[in-house]
Design a protein around this motif. Structure first.
Motif, mmCIF file in Angstrom:
data_model
loop_
_atom_site.group_PDB
_atom_site.id
_atom_site.type_symbol
_atom_site.label_atom_id
_atom_site.label_comp_id
_atom_site.label_asym_id
_atom_site.label_seq_id
_atom_site.Cartn_x
_atom_site.Cartn_y
_atom_site.Cartn_z
ATOM 1 N N ASP A 17 16.111 2.528 -2.268
ATOM 2 C CA ASP A 17 15.257 1.395 -2.611
ATOM 3 C C ASP A 17 14.123 1.763 -3.562
ATOM 4 O O ASP A 17 13.133 1.033 -3.669
ATOM 5 C CB ASP A 17 14.664 0.793 -1.339
ATOM 6 N N LEU A 18 14.241 2.891 -4.259
ATOM 7 C CA LEU A 18 13.149 3.327 -5.132
ATOM 8 C C LEU A 18 12.910 2.363 -6.283
ATOM 9 O O LEU A 18 11.780 2.243 -6.778
ATOM 10 C CB LEU A 18 13.443 4.733 -5.679
ATOM 11 N N ASP A 19 13.955 1.659 -6.724
ATOM 12 C CA ASP A 19 13.780 0.729 -7.840
ATOM 13 C C ASP A 19 13.023 -0.527 -7.434
ATOM 14 O O ASP A 19 12.636 -1.328 -8.281
ATOM 15 C CB ASP A 19 15.136 0.353 -8.442
ATOM 16 N N THR A 20 12.798 -0.706 -6.141
ATOM 17 C CA THR A 20 12.067 -1.895 -5.672
ATOM 18 C C THR A 20 10.600 -1.601 -5.398
ATOM 19 O O THR A 20 9.842 -2.505 -5.052
ATOM 20 C CB THR A 20 12.713 -2.430 -4.380
ATOM 21 N N VAL A 21 10.196 -0.327 -5.529
ATOM 22 C CA VAL A 21 8.806 0.045 -5.247
ATOM 23 C C VAL A 21 7.890 -0.521 -6.321
ATOM 24 O O VAL A 21 8.176 -0.417 -7.520
ATOM 25 C CB VAL A 21 8.661 1.575 -5.173
ATOM 26 N N LYS A 22 6.798 -1.154 -5.885
ATOM 27 C CA LYS A 22 5.838 -1.756 -6.799
ATOM 28 C C LYS A 22 4.504 -1.030 -6.712
ATOM 29 O O LYS A 22 4.128 -0.524 -5.651
ATOM 30 C CB LYS A 22 5.631 -3.232 -6.481
ATOM 31 N N PRO A 23 3.759 -0.977 -7.822
ATOM 32 C CA PRO A 23 2.424 -0.362 -7.770
ATOM 33 C C PRO A 23 1.506 -1.150 -6.848
ATOM 34 O O PRO A 23 1.649 -2.365 -6.696
ATOM 35 C CB PRO A 23 1.949 -0.427 -9.225
ATOM 36 N N SER A 24 0.587 -0.454 -6.222
ATOM 37 C CA SER A 24 -0.393 -1.105 -5.357
ATOM 38 C C SER A 24 -1.764 -1.025 -6.004
ATOM 39 O O SER A 24 -2.007 -0.184 -6.876
ATOM 40 C CB SER A 24 -0.424 -0.438 -3.982
ATOM 41 N N ALA A 25 -2.657 -1.924 -5.554
ATOM 42 C CA ALA A 25 -3.999 -1.990 -6.148
ATOM 43 C C ALA A 25 -4.773 -0.721 -5.809
ATOM 44 O O ALA A 25 -4.639 -0.163 -4.720
ATOM 45 C CB ALA A 25 -4.732 -3.215 -5.637
ATOM 46 N N ALA A 26 -5.592 -0.289 -6.755
ATOM 47 C CA ALA A 26 -6.420 0.887 -6.542
ATOM 48 C C ALA A 26 -7.553 0.562 -5.590
ATOM 49 O O ALA A 26 -8.143 -0.518 -5.633
ATOM 50 C CB ALA A 26 -6.970 1.393 -7.870
ATOM 51 N N LEU A 27 -7.863 1.495 -4.718
ATOM 52 C CA LEU A 27 -8.969 1.350 -3.782
ATOM 53 C C LEU A 27 -10.227 1.964 -4.377
ATOM 54 O O LEU A 27 -10.150 2.818 -5.271
ATOM 55 C CB LEU A 27 -8.637 2.059 -2.473
ATOM 56 N N PRO A 28 -11.390 1.554 -3.896
ATOM 57 C CA PRO A 28 -12.613 2.250 -4.303
ATOM 58 C C PRO A 28 -12.492 3.746 -3.980
ATOM 59 O O PRO A 28 -11.865 4.129 -2.980
ATOM 60 C CB PRO A 28 -13.693 1.578 -3.446
ATOM 61 N N GLU A 29 -13.073 4.574 -4.820
ATOM 62 C CA GLU A 29 -12.822 6.023 -4.748
ATOM 63 C C GLU A 29 -13.129 6.618 -3.386
ATOM 64 O O GLU A 29 -12.335 7.377 -2.832
ATOM 65 C CB GLU A 29 -13.642 6.744 -5.817
ATOM 66 N N ALA A 30 -14.280 6.293 -2.804
ATOM 67 C CA ALA A 30 -14.654 6.900 -1.527
ATOM 68 C C ALA A 30 -13.687 6.504 -0.421
ATOM 69 O O ALA A 30 -13.293 7.336 0.411
ATOM 70 C CB ALA A 30 -16.085 6.509 -1.162
ATOM 71 N N VAL A 31 -13.260 5.227 -0.399
ATOM 72 C CA VAL A 31 -12.324 4.761 0.618
ATOM 73 C C VAL A 31 -10.971 5.453 0.435
ATOM 74 O O VAL A 31 -10.343 5.897 1.405
ATOM 75 C CB VAL A 31 -12.164 3.234 0.559
ATOM 76 N N GLU A 32 -10.531 5.553 -0.813
ATOM 77 C CA GLU A 32 -9.239 6.190 -1.069
ATOM 78 C C GLU A 32 -9.263 7.658 -0.659
ATOM 79 O O GLU A 32 -8.320 8.160 -0.032
ATOM 80 C CB GLU A 32 -8.871 6.067 -2.542
ATOM 81 N N LEU A 33 -10.344 8.361 -0.966
ATOM 82 C CA LEU A 33 -10.428 9.773 -0.610
ATOM 83 C C LEU A 33 -10.452 9.968 0.906
ATOM 84 O O LEU A 33 -9.856 10.917 1.429
ATOM 85 C CB LEU A 33 -11.669 10.398 -1.247
#
Length: 675
Positions: free
Chosen positions: A572-588
């Motif tokens: 199912d790799l061809d169905t993977v969609k990009p996700s929204a970027a999180l604020p840097e501190a939350v993502e880290l």
């Protein structure tokens, strides 16, 4: 006082009458201390005079028979020296290493193996050398016999004269030096000036050459012994009176001048068995002129545990590596041969019947020539979301396999086979991965070895935020080609440079000049010495041909039980969609949990340890106190969390043994949203 100008004096021409000459001989009168002599240079001697001188010289030297005997004696000595080929000295040195290693069982066993290897090599060399000598002797003897039998007396006489003449030419005495023209300058005086290593004609002169150079740079030496002479230069053993081999390494550039070596032509290897000893390699030429051919690897002919030929070591030994249970990293600057190294490794892995190869490259073409033989291939910066998805699936497979070991009877480690293959993900341009992808790689490094879900990384440089301590501590096999000095510390560790690992002295290719492309230092995988290796290159055409044959023969794929237990599929790799970027501190903060295997909770210190290594923004700045830097990050985390969810409770929670955040709290903030 004024000196009167000298007037030219016309020398008189006199007629001198000799006792045995009927005709007077005219010459110039030479005034010398009051005596007059008539001179006649040798070049005007008559043919008869020369013949008389030749007969006299031959008679005095017994028709040169003594010269011929001496000449053939010298040839016999050269033949005997070739029969030994310095093996006697190398064995003696190796036996000394055995004595020096007593108390260290591993080093002693390695030294004993070296002695056995040298003895076997000497035996084989003598057999080959004797066989060649016998063949040439038989050929020459047969030709001489035929000539004597069929040629008659005059032919035999001529053959004898030629034989004596050749021996006399090889055995002629050394030219007697005159006082005005000695023809040779003594270079082995007690305390003379340094001289180029190229002037050394034997082991003693080579040792003296190095000793003088070391003394000229203020290095106190107790002993210098010349080891083996290679086609590329000399190997010299040095024992210091004081100081450490690090002093030699620090002055390597200065020592190259008195030794007259090329730039970066002096390599130093400290010996682990003795603090005072080191091996110097004086590289006058290219050690890799005679590279072995690319090994023929038939489809599914290898296993991951097999040691495969990948490179040649500068001392002529083959570099054979096994990748079973090994994560590895390759660092080489642009033009340093990183792609050559990765494709050579890919060639080995795609020939294994028990290995699935994953090719991930966010910045290039990856293993493009071997594309047909890899299991999953994702390349390009615009495919970062797919690369993240692949790494997530590999992490889940690694975790699932840990629960299957007992059920499948594999004890503590996954045992690769055609039915249950290992997985090796080759990731080029690692620094270009997204923070999430890097965190996933760190997590796989921590849990994947026993599950045989392995990672091979490649990059042009090792920066602190891309190759952090978590990676350096988890990777057992490290390969550094032409690179920067700081890369040595980041990958090999502090002190590696002082121990002889100097990939910063290798030079990447420039234009049409290959320089040191493809050459590297290797730490791990059975390689313990700071020696240069050169990887065997593979052309794109060769890679495509091999990949096509391996694809046609059938490549292994991840076993169903691992995929089912992990709850993943790669269809199912061809169905993977990009996700929204999180604020840097939350993502880290979320990536800190990911890199540590998603525990239920983590202390503030544990989270910040990952954050400070993954981002320069939140690492301590200049003289900033680490506690203040952590407080700065936590303040940003609270503010960014409030932007995502004003009702989020971002107060740290206390539990026995620590204080920090729960995964569920961070997960609620980091829930994936469509881009």
């Amino acid at each position: 006082m004024t000196t009167a100008p000298q007037q030219s004096v016309e020398r008189p021409t006199l007629t001198l009458v000799t006792d045995n000459a009927s005709e007077p001989l005219k010459g110039t009168v030479v005034e010398h201390q009051g005596a007059t002599v008539a001179t006649r240079p040798d070049w005007i001697l008559s043919i008869g005079d020369r013949a008389k001188a030749a007969r006299k010289h031959a008679t005095e030297n017994w028709l040169y028979l003594g010269w011929a005997a001496r000449g053939y004696g010298r040839l016999a000595g050269q033949w005997y020296a070739g029969l030994d080929d310095d093996y006697r000295q190398m064995i003696r040195t190796a036996r000394a290493d055995v004595k020096a290693a007593r108390g260290d069982s591993d080093a002693e066993q390695a030294a004993k193996r070296r002695v056995d290897q040298l003895r076997a090599a000497r035996k084989q060399h003598r057999l080959i050398y004797s066989a060649k000598t016998g063949a040439w002797t038989a050929t020459a003897g047969a030709a001489g016999t035929v000539t004597v039998v069929t040629g008659g007396v005059w032919t035999s006489l001529l053959l004898g004269i030629v034989t004596i003449a050749y021996g006399a030419w090889r055995g002629q005495p050394a030219v007697v030096a005159t006082e005005d023209d000695p023809g040779r300058i003594e270079i082995l005086s007690e305390e003379g000036e340094p001289f180029p290593i190229a002037d050394a004609t034997n082991r003693t002169e080579a040792a003296e050459c190095v000793r003088r150079a070391l003394v000229s740079e203020g290095i106190a030496v107790a002993e210098v012994e010349a080891g083996r002479r290679y086609d590329w230069g000399w190997e010299i053993n040095v024992r210091l009176k004081k100081g450490t081999p690090a002093d030699l390494i620090a002055k390597a550039g200065d020592l190259e001048t008195p030794l007259d070596l090329p730039v970066d032509g002096l390599l130093c290897q400290p010996l682990r068995t003795s603090r005072a000893r080191a091996v110097l390699r004086l590289v006058e030429g290219d050690p890799f002129v005679k590279m072995p051919p690319l090994p023929d690897r038939a489809p599914n002919s290898g296993r991951l545990r097999d040691r495969a030929l990948l490179a040649l070591r500068m001392d002529g030994q083959p570099t054979e590596l096994s990748f079973l249970g090994l994560h590895f990293i390759v660092i080489a600057s642009s033009g340093g041969g990183k792609s050559v190294t990765m494709r050579s490794i890919g060639d080995v892995l795609t020939a294994c019947e028990d290995t699935v190869v994953i090719d991930l490259d966010p910045g290039g073409n990856g293993l493009e020539p071997l594309a047909d033989a890899v299991g999953v291939r994702v390349v390009g910066a615009d495919q970062m979301h797919v690369i993240e998805a692949v790494l997530e699936k590999l992490l889940k497979v690694a975790k699932a396999r840990a629960t299957l070991l007992g059920r499948l009877g594999m004890d503590d480690n996954w045992v690769p086979s055609r039915q249950y293959p290992a997985i090796v993900a080759l990731i080029d341009e690692y620094p270009q991965l997204s923070p999430k992808a890097k965190a996933l790689v760190v997590a796989i490094l921590r849990v994947g070895r026993k599950a045989r879900v392995q990672v091979g990384l490649a990059a042009q440089e090792a920066t602190k935020d891309s190759i952090g301590a978590a990676i350096a501590d988890s990777i057992a096999l490290k390969i550094l080609g032409p690179s920067r000095h700081q890369d040595i510390v980041q990958v090999f560790g502090a002190g590696a440079g002082a121990n002889g690992y100097r990939p910063d002295r290798l030079h990447p290719a420039e234009g049409e000049d290959p320089a040191d492309a493809g050459k590297a230092y290797i730490m791990g995988g059975g390689q313990r010495d700071p020696l240069i290796h050169k990887f065997i290159s593979m052309t794109p055409a060769e890679g495509k041909e091999r990949a096509a044959a391996r694809a046609a023969a059938g490549r292994p794929w991840i076993d169903d039980i691992s995929l089912k237990t992990a709850g993943v599929t790669f269809d199912d790799l061809d169905t993977v969609k990009p996700s929204a970027a999180l604020p840097e501190a939350v993502e880290l903060a979320r990536l800190a949990f990911t890199a540590n295997g998603d525990p239920e909770r983590m202390t503030s210190e544990e989270i910040y340890e990952y954050v400070s290594s993954a981002s320069e923004t939140w690492a301590p700045q200049d003289d900033e106190d680490p506690a203040k830097a952590m407080a700065r990050f936590q303040d940003a985390l609270r503010k960014q969390a409030a932007e995502l969810d004003p009702n989020a409770d971002m107060k740290t929670k206390q539990w026995r043994g620590g204080r920090g955040y729960y995964l569920s709290t961070i997960d609620a903030l980091a829930a994936e949203r469509p881009a």
